[in-house]
Design a protein around this motif. Structure first.
Motif, short mmCIF file in Angstrom:
data_model
loop_
_atom_site.label_atom_id
_atom_site.label_comp_id
_atom_site.label_asym_id
_atom_site.label_seq_id
_atom_site.Cartn_x
_atom_site.Cartn_y
_atom_site.Cartn_z
N ASP B 135 5.94 37.32 91.64
CA ASP B 135 6.23 37.04 90.23
C ASP B 135 4.93 36.75 89.47
O ASP B 135 4.73 37.24 88.36
CB ASP B 135 7.18 35.84 90.15
N ASP B 138 3.06 39.97 88.93
CA ASP B 138 3.71 40.77 87.87
C ASP B 138 3.36 40.22 86.49
O ASP B 138 3.07 40.97 85.55
CB ASP B 138 5.23 40.79 88.06
N ARG B 142 1.29 42.07 83.48
CA ARG B 142 1.82 42.25 82.12
C ARG B 142 0.85 41.71 81.09
O ARG B 142 0.60 42.33 80.05
CB ARG B 142 3.17 41.55 81.98
N GLU B 146 -1.09 43.91 78.30
CA GLU B 146 -0.91 43.62 76.88
C GLU B 146 -2.26 43.62 76.16
O GLU B 146 -2.40 44.16 75.08
CB GLU B 146 -0.23 42.27 76.74
N SER B 160 -2.83 34.48 71.08
CA SER B 160 -1.56 34.36 71.79
C SER B 160 -1.70 34.86 73.22
O SER B 160 -1.14 34.29 74.16
CB SER B 160 -0.45 35.11 71.05
N MET B 164 -1.20 32.72 76.81
CA MET B 164 -0.42 33.19 77.97
C MET B 164 -1.29 33.17 79.23
O MET B 164 -0.87 32.72 80.30
CB MET B 164 0.07 34.63 77.69
#
Lengths: 196, 252
Positions: B135, B138, B142, B146, B160, B164
């Motif tokens: 997890d 992954d 991502r 991005e 932003s 993250m």
């Protein structure tokens, strides 16, 4: 959201006295609403169907404790939300919001949109991509943020009602929704355009 | 002019404000807030694309049948307890029933119970850890994607993405230390590389010019971090599948 009307109150009272036919009426009256909510939280049809069954079984067992202070709908939704969140938490982390599943689900809708609205294949493709990205964006939200957002956005519940279901204070409920929306905007920005 | 906050715009969108007048009069004079609201509206409207599957016409009846099947047990129990003798008689009968049941159980219970595949504590721990690492990998992929795919138009605000990445960075440190302590050198190495890439992002300026963004992308690409993450992630997924197959084999 499921609403409790006068006939619900009578039916609940009968069901509480052990009348299974009355409970059947409640199940039949509210099962679609509960499914819709459970599906949006779990994004899995099988999980949502299991949640519906579990919700009504828990409701049956807890009916005697239901005092009617919060309204039957709020009470039932609280059970459904808890069951749905249990499901989501029990899953392997990487299986939640299976994108392949969402894509498969979306395929017939795209086709329907093309034939019914005369949308171009490009527009249908974009709609399908947006749907996939929305599912992916929801995946970024914590279970609490996702549920608060779903209850506000899809079910049209007020902040106060959502707080009653989630057991959170008004400000905490608002902030869960704000945080959820902020995350969604960030994930959806590449598809929809400028980010805030 | 003080602009409207995102929170105010969200509450306005959902009709949660006591009065909409303040917002609407502000919109009349402020194209920037109007545009912000239009963007918010666009995002929130797009969420409606997420449809719910069509249910069959007899869905309610089906649900009732499945719920009813689950109600059977309590119903039988109610029948049993509907017999309402004086409590001392009930207690005596219950005691006799328990003694007889205990005797019968002792006599007929198989000496060795059939073997049910059980996961050892270590196996369970291993499975949970593998799932958590997959997890994490992954999520990291991502976040990196991005950033790599973000469009560079003049100044790009990556605050932003940085927020993250900061969260991922904290998890990464814990997982990397565990992997190193558990002797998983290959995984620890990749996580070490990932940490460097994540730190690079976190320590960059939040507002990047097109050139700076291109430079950051090029640094990330040169480290081939995405490729390494994919490889290690697919190895872990294979390990997870093998473990699931092994459990199925043991149960058959």
């Amino acid at each position: 959201m499921v609403q409790m009307d006068e006939s619900d109150a009578i039916t609940i009272s009968l069901a509480r006295d052990g009348d299974d036919e009355a409970f059947r009426t409640l199940v039949e009256r509210h099962s679609r609403d509960v499914f819709r909510l459970a599906y949006r939280i779990t994004v899995d049809q099988q999980d949502a169907e299991d949640v519906v069954q579990e919700t009504f079984l828990r409701a049956y067992r807890g009916l005697k404790r239901f005092q009617g202070h919060s309204g039957f709908g709020t009470w039932l939704y609280r059970i459904a939300v808890n069951c749905s969140l249990d499901r989501v938490r029990r899953r392997r982390p990487d299986s939640a919001y299976d994108e392949k599943h969402v894509e498969l689900d979306s395929a017939p809708d795209s086709a329907t949109q093309v034939s019914c609205t005369g949308e171009s294949p490009e527009a249908a493709l974009l709609a399908s991509e947006v749907r996939r990205q929305v599912a992916s964006a929801l995946r970024e939200l914590s279970p609490l943020e996702r549920t608060a957002f779903i209850l506000r956005h899809f079910e049209g519940l007020s902040i106060e009602q959502i707080g009653a279901i989630l057991g959170t204070e008004c400000n905490a409920t608002k902030h869960s929704i704000f945080r959820g929306i902020r995350k969604m905007r960030r994930v959806l920005a590449p598809v929809l355009g400028r980010t805030p | 002019m003080t602009h409207l906050s995102e929170e105010q715009l969200i509450l306005y969108y959902y009709g949660e404000l006591a009065s909409d007048e303040l917002i609407e009069s502000h919109f009349a004079d402020c194209p920037s807030c109007r545009e912000d609201y239009r963007q918010l509206q666009r995002t929130l409207d797009s969420v409606d694309y997420l449809t719910v599957p069509e249910l069959p016409a007899d869905y309610e009846a089906r649900v009732w049948r499945s719920v009813q099947a689950g109600l059977d047990k309590p119903a039988r129990r109610r029948w049993l307890f509907s017999w309402n003798p004086p409590s001392y008689v009930a207690a005596g009968v219950t005691m006799v029933l328990l003694i007889v049941a205990g005797f019968l159980l002792g006599r007929f219970w198989p000496v060795s119970a059939p073997e049910v595949p059980q996961l050892s504590r270590n196996e369970v721990r291993e499975r949970v850890l593998v799932a958590a690492v997959i997890d994490h990998l992954d999520r990291s992929q991502r976040a990196l994607l991005e950033l790599l795919n973000s469009q560079a138009n003049g100044q790009t605000d990556i605050s932003s993405e940085q927020a993250m990445v900061r969260g991922i960075l904290e998890d990464n440190r814990v997982i990397r230390r565990n992997a190193a302590a558990g002797g998983q050198a290959a995984l620890a190495d990749v996580l070490d590389d990932l940490e460097r890439s994540l730190l690079d992002i976190v320590h960059s300026s939040s507002n990047l010019s097109s050139a700076e963004l291109a430079e950051l992308r090029s640094r990330l690409e040169s480290q081939s971090i995405l490729f390494k993450l994919r490889v290690i992630s697919s190895q872990l997924k294979r390990r997870q599948d093998d473990a699931a197959r092994e459990l199925a084999r043991r149960s058959s």
